[in-house]
Design an enzyme around this catalytic site. Structure first.
Site, PDB file in Angstrom:
ATOM      1  N   CYS A 146       0.833  -1.223   0.000  1.00 57.35           N
ATOM      2  CA  CYS A 146       0.000   0.000   0.000  1.00 57.35           C
ATOM      3  C   CYS A 146       0.856   1.257   0.000  1.00 57.35           C
ATOM      4  O   CYS A 146       0.334   2.367  -0.137  1.00 57.35           O
ATOM      5  CB  CYS A 146      -0.916   0.012   1.216  1.00 57.35           C
ATOM      6  SG  CYS A 146      -1.824  -1.511   1.405  1.00 57.35           S
ATOM      7  N   HIS A 157      -8.945   4.015  -1.901  1.00 59.20           N
ATOM      8  CA  HIS A 157      -7.608   3.448  -1.696  1.00 59.20           C
ATOM      9  C   HIS A 157      -7.223   2.514  -2.849  1.00 59.20           C
ATOM     10  O   HIS A 157      -7.143   1.300  -2.688  1.00 59.20           O
ATOM     11  CB  HIS A 157      -7.603   2.707  -0.355  1.00 59.20           C
ATOM     12  CG  HIS A 157      -6.266   2.177   0.087  1.00 59.20           C
ATOM     13  ND1 HIS A 157      -5.059   2.601  -0.440  1.00 59.20           N
ATOM     14  CD2 HIS A 157      -5.946   1.240   1.024  1.00 59.20           C
ATOM     15  CE1 HIS A 157      -4.067   1.944   0.145  1.00 59.20           C
ATOM     16  NE2 HIS A 157      -4.572   1.114   1.024  1.00 59.20           N
TER      17      HIS A 157
HETATM   18  N1  COA Z   1     -16.807   2.048   3.408  1.00 63.79           N
HETATM   19  C1  COA Z   1     -18.089   2.470   3.301  1.00 63.79           C
HETATM   20  N2  COA Z   1     -18.985   1.936   2.448  1.00 63.79           N
HETATM   21  C2  COA Z   1     -18.557   0.941   1.658  1.00 63.79           C
HETATM   22  C3  COA Z   1     -17.234   0.450   1.712  1.00 63.79           C
HETATM   23  C4  COA Z   1     -16.352   1.050   2.628  1.00 63.79           C
HETATM   24  N3  COA Z   1     -15.087   0.610   2.734  1.00 63.79           N
HETATM   25  N4  COA Z   1     -17.101  -0.555   0.819  1.00 63.79           N
HETATM   26  C5  COA Z   1     -18.284  -0.688   0.214  1.00 63.79           C
HETATM   27  N5  COA Z   1     -19.164   0.214   0.718  1.00 63.79           N
HETATM   28  C6  COA Z   1     -20.583   0.366   0.389  1.00 63.79           C
HETATM   29  C7  COA Z   1     -20.870   0.306  -1.089  1.00 63.79           C
HETATM   30  O1  COA Z   1     -20.887   1.603  -1.644  1.00 63.79           O
HETATM   31  C8  COA Z   1     -22.230  -0.326  -1.109  1.00 63.79           C
HETATM   32  O2  COA Z   1     -23.201   0.657  -0.768  1.00 63.79           O
HETATM   33  P1  COA Z   1     -24.683   0.640  -1.413  1.00 63.79           P
HETATM   34  O3  COA Z   1     -25.299  -0.659  -1.000  1.00 63.79           O
HETATM   35  O4  COA Z   1     -25.331   1.835  -0.795  1.00 63.79           O
HETATM   36  O5  COA Z   1     -24.481   0.736  -2.883  1.00 63.79           O
HETATM   37  C9  COA Z   1     -22.185  -1.324   0.040  1.00 63.79           C
HETATM   38  O6  COA Z   1     -21.217  -0.795   0.937  1.00 63.79           O
HETATM   39  C10 COA Z   1     -21.795  -2.733  -0.361  1.00 63.79           C
HETATM   40  O7  COA Z   1     -20.662  -2.628  -1.225  1.00 63.79           O
HETATM   41  P2  COA Z   1     -19.836  -3.901  -1.659  1.00 63.79           P
HETATM   42  O8  COA Z   1     -18.877  -3.465  -2.722  1.00 63.79           O
HETATM   43  O9  COA Z   1     -20.740  -5.033  -1.956  1.00 63.79           O
HETATM   44  O10 COA Z   1     -19.014  -4.203  -0.319  1.00 63.79           O
HETATM   45  P3  COA Z   1     -18.185  -5.493  -0.002  1.00 63.79           P
HETATM   46  O11 COA Z   1     -18.825  -6.175   1.156  1.00 63.79           O
HETATM   47  O12 COA Z   1     -17.925  -6.295  -1.228  1.00 63.79           O
HETATM   48  O13 COA Z   1     -16.779  -4.870   0.477  1.00 63.79           O
HETATM   49  C11 COA Z   1     -15.269  -4.399   2.272  1.00 63.79           C
HETATM   50  C12 COA Z   1     -16.673  -4.158   1.681  1.00 63.79           C
HETATM   51  C13 COA Z   1     -15.137  -3.586   3.543  1.00 63.79           C
HETATM   52  C14 COA Z   1     -15.065  -5.883   2.577  1.00 63.79           C
HETATM   53  C15 COA Z   1     -14.210  -3.924   1.224  1.00 63.79           C
HETATM   54  O14 COA Z   1     -14.411  -2.560   0.945  1.00 63.79           O
HETATM   55  C16 COA Z   1     -12.795  -4.141   1.707  1.00 63.79           C
HETATM   56  O15 COA Z   1     -12.278  -5.260   1.628  1.00 63.79           O
HETATM   57  N6  COA Z   1     -12.114  -3.101   2.187  1.00 63.79           N
HETATM   58  C17 COA Z   1     -10.761  -3.193   2.718  1.00 63.79           C
HETATM   59  C18 COA Z   1      -9.766  -3.060   1.600  1.00 63.79           C
HETATM   60  C19 COA Z   1      -8.377  -3.292   2.106  1.00 63.79           C
HETATM   61  O16 COA Z   1      -8.125  -4.168   2.913  1.00 63.79           O
HETATM   62  N7  COA Z   1      -7.415  -2.494   1.627  1.00 63.79           N
HETATM   63  C20 COA Z   1      -6.060  -2.595   2.029  1.00 63.79           C
HETATM   64  C21 COA Z   1      -5.871  -1.944   3.321  1.00 63.79           C
HETATM   65  S1  COA Z   1      -4.285  -2.221   4.022  1.00 63.79           S
END
Ligand code: COA
Length: 421
Positions: free
Chosen positions: A95, A368
């Protein structure tokens, strides 16, 4: 370890910056996004840029191989912005790939080997479903000791969050308040993936009404964030709104040698400090409530710059999870260990606070796209230092700013300090 303060061989300035919007873009490849960022960067150089003057590209990218089936990304991007045959090098530090590319660009200019360097970052993550993105990101952890034990990135940062709660008495509300702040900042940034949590709440209410479903009601954002339906636990205590999203995006800045900076801009922003450090993977660390590599990188950057944390007006820090922002605010010396949560309660890190953090919305709300994030941070501080941040412009004079970019859970960290003279 050497105690010598490191200096740049010659001064380095940022004279242009640009980024694509961050978000989920089904119809755009990383090439499209990089061209957008480059085009905006080129326009931002106030005395004009002849692209032929660019000597080389350093490109932050974590895993275009796995996300898009495209390796050898740097020459591809060089081609798409018309810079063939200029030297192009991809830099990967999870990252912190963007921060690493920035440091390599600085070293190249400071050494005298190049005068004008394009530093960029790009990632296109949304081609893959969430489970496969999670697996791909997990490769930045320890593939022998962490991943087989079931650790994902939300899980690793959840371990840091629970340790921080146990040691310093943090509550989940502290993490939630970081999320609310950063989403509010993102709402003022046209390049951000997400707007305010209030807007999300209103959207959900409107959607329920439209569909004739039971209409939810929350008194405020904290109540919304406590709702297990709207804000499910991902890895306790990290819930959905504590996580940075899966994003596509690109960012670029133009670095030039100090002696030619005024040929490009009337307001060059000088990079006066750069620090980098490495560490063991998380499972091997003595404590989880700070990131030692960040503290070492920050100290090196402050020493090189000859300034102190009190002098810094704004910082963009690596809030891949909300807890990470609190830990970062302590690691860069803004607050004492354990007092980052009090600073959150007192609004010190808000845009109008004494130590504004993540005015862009941070990784949490701006998005990100892994390899682009470190450069996106540099774009924000450059924009604020130019006074061009529009409605999110901080009111105080931003003459010194800092960026903090973490690789994985802190196996690497890059800190940079910027000065407007
Ligand atoms: N924060 C806020 N809202 C989020 C979000 C986040 N991080 N990620 C997705 N959403 C919202 C979407 O906009 C969607 O909203 P809607 O229903 O109003 O359209 C809803 O949540 C579902 O989105 P979806 O894409 O299906 O979510 P998901 O369950 O597939 O993924 C996480 C959510 C948190 C698992 C994913 O964003 C993730 O893995 N994040 C971490 C990434 C990471 O680890 N990066 C490296 C860091 S070191």
């Amino acid at each position: 370890m050497s105690q010598r303060t490191r200096r740049l061989g010659r001064g380095v300035a940022v004279v242009g910056a640009g980024m694509s919007k961050f978000g989920a873009f089904k119809d755009k490849s990383s090439r499209d996004l990089f061209v957008e960022a480059f085009t905006e960067m080129k326009k931002s150089v106030d005395k004009g840029l002849d692209a032929g003057d660019i000597d080389a590209l350093y490109l932050g990218n974590f895993s275009s191989d796995l996300f898009e089936g495209q390796g050898h990304t740097a020459p591809i991007m060089t081609d798409w912005v018309g810079l063939i045959p200029k030297p192009a090098t991809r830099v990967e530090n999870a990252c912190a790939s963007g921060g690493a590319a920035l440091r390599e660009g600085i070293i190249a200019v400071a050494s005298g080997i190049y005068d004008v360097v394009l530093v960029g970052g790009v990632e296109k993550m949304t081609n893959l479903p969430t489970e496969r993105v999670t697996d791909t990101l997990a490769a930045a952890g320890d593939a022998i000791y962490e991943t087989p034990a079931g650790f994902t990135f939300p899980g690793l940062y959840a371990a840091m969050a629970t340790a921080y709660m146990a040691k310093h008495g943090a509550k989940v509300e502290h993490f939630m308040k970081v999320g609310i702040k950063n989403h509010n900042n993102g709402a003022l940034n046209p390049k951000a993936q997400f707007g305010s949590i209030k807007d999300v709440m209103e959207g959900r209410i409107a959607r329920a009404k439209e569909r004739g479903q039971p209409v939810p009601s929350w008194d405020n954002e904290l109540e919304f964030l406590h709702d297990p339906v709207t804000n499910p636990v991902v890895a306790w205590p990290m819930r959905l709104f504590d996580c940075s999203p899966i994003s596509d995006g690109a960012a670029c800045i133009l670095l030039v040698a100090e002696n030619v900076a005024r040929e490009f801009s009337d307001l060059p922003i000088y990079i006066i400090g750069s620090g980098q450090a490495s560490d063991h993977a998380l499972h091997q660390r003595a404590e989880l409530t700070s990131i030692p590599a960040a503290k070492i990188a920050a100290k090196a950057a402050y020493e090189m710059a000859g300034v102190k944390p009190q002098d810094i007006k704004i910082a963009e820090v690596h809030d891949c999870f909300t807890v990470a922002e609190i830990i970062a605010s302590e690691d860069i010396g803004f607050f004492e260990p354990g007092s980052g949560i009090k600073a959150v309660d007192e609004g010190k890190t808000a845009r109008d606070g004494t130590k504004p953090i993540n005015t862009s919305g941070g990784l949490k709300s701006k998005g990100h796209p892994i390899g682009a994030s470190g450069i996106g941070q540099a774009v924000e501080v450059w924009t604020q230092m130019q006074g061009k941040a529009g409605p999110r412009q901080v009111s105080r004079n931003v003459d010194l700013a800092l960026t903090h970019n973490v690789g994985a859970t802190g196996g690497s960290c890059f800190v940079h300090i910027y000065e407007r003279r």
